[in-house]
Design a protein around this motif. Structure first.
Motif, mmCIF file in Angstrom:
data_model
loop_
_atom_site.group_PDB
_atom_site.id
_atom_site.type_symbol
_atom_site.label_atom_id
_atom_site.label_comp_id
_atom_site.label_asym_id
_atom_site.label_seq_id
_atom_site.Cartn_x
_atom_site.Cartn_y
_atom_site.Cartn_z
ATOM 1 N N ASP A 127 -36.426 -37.072 24.723
ATOM 2 C CA ASP A 127 -35.656 -37.422 23.710
ATOM 3 C C ASP A 127 -36.061 -38.859 22.973
ATOM 4 N N GLN A 128 -37.287 -39.168 23.547
ATOM 5 C CA GLN A 128 -37.409 -40.689 22.939
ATOM 6 C C GLN A 128 -38.409 -40.344 21.467
ATOM 7 N N ASN A 137 -39.787 -34.813 21.926
ATOM 8 C CA ASN A 137 -39.265 -34.466 20.461
ATOM 9 C C ASN A 137 -38.607 -35.711 20.015
ATOM 10 N N GLY A 138 -38.196 -35.318 18.631
ATOM 11 C CA GLY A 138 -37.606 -36.594 17.817
ATOM 12 C C GLY A 138 -36.475 -37.165 18.645
ATOM 13 N N THR A 139 -36.170 -38.357 18.269
ATOM 14 C CA THR A 139 -35.132 -39.082 19.012
ATOM 15 C C THR A 139 -33.711 -38.397 18.846
ATOM 16 N N SER A 140 -33.272 -38.811 19.825
ATOM 17 C CA SER A 140 -31.802 -38.285 20.209
ATOM 18 C C SER A 140 -30.896 -39.165 19.848
ATOM 19 N N GLY A 141 -30.900 -40.416 20.417
ATOM 20 C CA GLY A 141 -30.094 -41.629 20.133
ATOM 21 C C GLY A 141 -30.547 -42.719 19.466
ATOM 22 N N GLY A 142 -31.927 -42.578 19.124
ATOM 23 C CA GLY A 142 -32.376 -43.753 18.494
ATOM 24 C C GLY A 142 -32.078 -44.237 17.308
ATOM 25 N N TYR A 143 -31.538 -43.091 16.361
ATOM 26 C CA TYR A 143 -31.447 -43.438 14.827
ATOM 27 C C TYR A 143 -30.033 -42.662 14.620
ATOM 28 N N LYS A 144 -29.292 -43.491 13.934
ATOM 29 C CA LYS A 144 -27.838 -42.765 13.558
ATOM 30 C C LYS A 144 -27.594 -43.289 12.206
ATOM 31 N N VAL A 145 -27.033 -42.607 11.410
ATOM 32 C CA VAL A 145 -26.566 -42.967 10.142
ATOM 33 C C VAL A 145 -25.076 -42.795 9.838
ATOM 34 N N ASP A 146 -24.244 -43.639 9.544
ATOM 35 C CA ASP A 146 -22.839 -43.670 9.710
ATOM 36 C C ASP A 146 -22.509 -42.907 8.384
ATOM 37 N N GLU A 147 -21.753 -41.740 8.608
ATOM 38 C CA GLU A 147 -21.460 -40.824 7.618
ATOM 39 C C GLU A 147 -20.671 -41.316 6.478
ATOM 40 N N GLY A 149 -34.813 -36.657 9.540
ATOM 41 C CA GLY A 149 -34.548 -35.870 10.896
ATOM 42 C C GLY A 149 -34.856 -36.318 12.223
ATOM 43 N N THR A 150 -33.901 -35.823 12.979
ATOM 44 C CA THR A 150 -34.153 -36.421 14.503
ATOM 45 C C THR A 150 -34.229 -35.264 15.308
ATOM 46 N N LYS A 151 -34.119 -35.302 16.678
ATOM 47 C CA LYS A 151 -34.188 -34.199 17.479
ATOM 48 C C LYS A 151 -33.409 -33.006 17.144
ATOM 49 N N GLU A 176 -36.292 -29.579 11.841
ATOM 50 C CA GLU A 176 -37.595 -28.899 11.341
ATOM 51 C C GLU A 176 -38.334 -30.167 10.312
ATOM 52 N N TYR A 177 -37.721 -31.160 9.997
ATOM 53 C CA TYR A 177 -38.433 -32.328 9.268
ATOM 54 C C TYR A 177 -38.936 -32.920 10.297
ATOM 55 N N GLU A 178 -39.725 -33.895 9.782
ATOM 56 C CA GLU A 178 -40.897 -34.569 10.429
ATOM 57 C C GLU A 178 -40.350 -35.306 11.408
ATOM 58 N N GLY A 179 -39.116 -35.992 11.444
ATOM 59 C CA GLY A 179 -38.566 -36.874 12.814
ATOM 60 C C GLY A 179 -38.038 -35.905 13.904
ATOM 61 N N GLY A 180 -38.082 -34.902 13.538
ATOM 62 C CA GLY A 180 -37.801 -33.754 14.684
ATOM 63 C C GLY A 180 -38.985 -33.463 15.683
#
Length: 605
Positions: free
Chosen positions: A44-45, A280-290, A304-306, A309-313
């Motif tokens: 998940d990194q 896979n893409g990050t699970s906890g390293g990137y968050k956007v406050d909704e 995208g993250t973990k 289907e987008y690149e960050g995943g």
């Protein structure tokens, strides 16, 4: 006196000459010797969770330095979640082909017919070992010791504290399985995995070895020794969970340093292929406050993250170093590559003649790594299924160089749009048509091979199957111990099993695992509050049962439940062969719930 001196000079010359010849011979032999292989993969990194990829907060000095010593693949892709990537690395085949398109629901079990990297290297004289996260099956014949690894030490399921894992494991002083046998250890999980890998390498330094070091960190729960949390506790831009997440990565970085130092100490670094990558893409390293749009963490400008289907995943870091093979120097290569390339590439680099009798999605990129060629035009597909059976087109990305066709209708050129915000499908209909045509042919090939795995029972005197691997259809089973603790009933779902021998079997249906020693109807009052560096442990809620049921094939039996007993026991005479198994309870209020754990004993006295 002069003659004597001449004699000394002559002897000295001969000794020195012999010594030099011997050193040259040893170096020549070292070069000819097949390389050792070490694969370090974190969990998940993401690509942005490293200093050298642009993250200005995270502390990863060892991996950053390693990138300057090896070769980095900057357009390298994996599955979008844990088990699918691991299955692809070990087989060179897409997860939808090999039975691992999910992380639970019986769809994270690597089909028995698959040939693994460990199988191939072992057959060619290598000593093989895996440590850490397996996540490709918790029963025979799918355990790592069944799949080509001589030495294994691992946790259960897809992470420490998941349902198949030993009860109450929490990253510290846990019980893991050594070649299938539970063994309690002291220390933090990542430290333990590296300790075990280093001991294996020390013991096999004079042999050729393959070491698959597959970490569960920084997968949730984000439990980490306090000192690593403290490195980030004053970083106001990070969420509290991210401070622990980053701490887990820094801990892994320090352990990676220990590993590299050991190779130097043993004088085998020059002829050891070392790979660092993630799953896979990050699970906890990137968050956007909704609500506010505030960004926490770093994602290298990717969308995208973990599980996306987008690149960050699915674009992740990959660094390989092998000085004797001239894989060094800190170069970055940007042609399209993927996890499925590892098996054909590593066998080639090791001088192993490997030809699969199955369709391979990966290709040998050895010449590309050495700077001897470019990668020919190729298409690759990754997707996110995470359902009971793969669905055509679901969360798919077709990749061609820097072009991405997402979900069949969104076209992006990452060369000038790394965040995938500008859909170019209308401007390039021919490219869309060509990429969709490839996907159609690829899917036709893949779905022909897609199948569930069937768990063998009757191999050992006592075995356990858990609801983690039940074939649910429209819901997730309780896949971690926190969910088990809540006591929420689970709709009954079957297991696909194969009884390897006929006979009388005893089935123990449980609400709590055997090692807990807790009665069926009891609660577990050992909750633990969240701390700065560890996650919460919730109270284990009681469930009250009236009756237990077991159905194998078309035959069903039942028994009244004693809630003070640890299990409801049912005896069944079975025939050898494949069948479905259902095991469930009727609760006192009439609600039905799958048994969370089922122990199977194949000898009744």
């Amino acid at each position: 006196m002069i003659k004597f001196n001449k004699f000394i000079v002559l002897v000295t010359f001969l000794i020195v000459g012999f010594s030099c010849k011997t050193e040259k011979s040893e170096k020549s032999e070292e070069v000819k010797k097949k390389p050792n292989v070490i694969i370090v993969i974190t969990d998940d990194q993401g690509y942005g969770d490293l200093g050298h990829t642009g993250n200005k907060i995270i502390k990863t000095p060892t991996i950053d330095k390693f990138a300057t010593q090896g070769i980095s693949l900057t357009n390298y892709h994996v599955g979008t979640t844990c088990a699918p990537t691991r299955a692809g690395i070990l087989t060179g085949r897409n997860c939808n082909r090999n039975g691992v398109w999910h992380t639970i629901m019986g769809a994270s079990i690597l089909n028995r017919e698959e040939v693994t990297m460990a199988d191939v290297f072992k057959e060619n004289g290598y000593k093989t070992a895996m440590f850490g996260k397996w996540h490709l099956g918790d029963n025979h014949p799918f355990l790592p010791e069944d799949r080509g690894f001589d030495e294994t030490f691992y946790h259960g399921g897809g992470g420490v504290g998941q349902t198949p894992d030993y009860w109450n494991n929490d990253y510290f002083d846990d019980t893991y399985h050594r070649n299938g046998v539970p063994e309690k250890v002291e220390g933090y999980c990542t430290d333990v995995w590296f300790d075990e890998a280093i001991k294996f390498i020390e013991s096999k330094k004079d042999d050729q070895f393959l070491c698959y070091l597959s970490l569960n960190a920084p997968h949730s729960p984000y439990n980490v020794p306090q000192k690593y949390y403290d490195l980030y506790k004053n970083e106001d831009s990070l969420l509290e969970s991210q401070k622990r997440f980053y701490g887990m990565i820094t801990n892994a970085d320090e352990n990676f340093s220990r590993l590299l130092q050991k190779l130097d100490e043993l004088k085998i670094a020059e002829n050891t292929i070392v790979i660092f990558t993630t799953d896979n893409g990050t699970s906890g390293g990137y968050k956007v406050d909704e609500k506010t749009g505030e960004i926490h963490g770093y994602n290298a400008e990717m969308r995208g993250t973990k599980a996306s289907e987008y690149e960050g995943g699915h674009r992740v870091p990959f660094i390989i170093r092998w000085p004797n093979g001239k894989l060094e120097g800190g170069k970055s290569l940007s042609d399209l590559t993927a996890h499925v390339d590892l098996l054909p590439t590593l066998t080639s680099l090791a001088g192993i003649n490997f030809t699969s009798d199955k369709v391979m999605d990966g290709t040998n990129i050895g010449a590309y790594l050495k700077g001897e060629s470019k990668i020919k035009d190729r298409y690759l597909v990754t997707d996110t299924q995470r359902i009971s059976w793969p669905v055509k087109g679901k969360q798919s990305s077709v990749m061609d160089g820097n072009w991405r066709l997402v979900n069949g209708s969104e076209l992006y050129n990452l060369s000038d749009d790394p965040g995938q915000t500008n859909n170019l499908a209308a401007q390039h209909p021919e490219r869309v048509a060509k990429m969709n045509a490839f996907y159609e042919s690829w899917w036709t090939s893949v779905i022909k091979e897609t199948k569930y795995s069937t768990i063998d029972l009757g191999v050992d005197e006592m075995e356990v199957i858990t609801c983690h691997d039940a074939r649910t259809v429209d819901y997730f089973p309780p896949w971690n111990q926190r969910m088990i603790r809540t006591g929420e009933p689970m709709k009954p779902a079957p297991f696909f099993v194969n009884f390897v021998k006929p006979g009388n079997y005893n089935f123990k249906l449980r609400r709590w695992p055997m090692e807990s020693g807790v009665a069926l109807g009891a609660e577990i009052d050992d909750e633990r509050p969240e701390t700065a560096s560890t996650d919460i442990r919730v109270k284990g809620q009681s469930m009250k049962f009236k009756k237990a049921f077991l159905k194998i094939g078309d035959k069903e039996i039942s028994v009244k439940v004693d809630n003070t007993a640890q299990s409801a026991d049912l005896q069944f005479t079975v025939e050898a062969g494949k069948t479905e198994l259902l095991a469930w309870f009727e609760m006192e209020d009439g609600t039905l719930s799958n048994a969370f754990y089922i122990n199977v004993e194949n000898s009744i006295n």
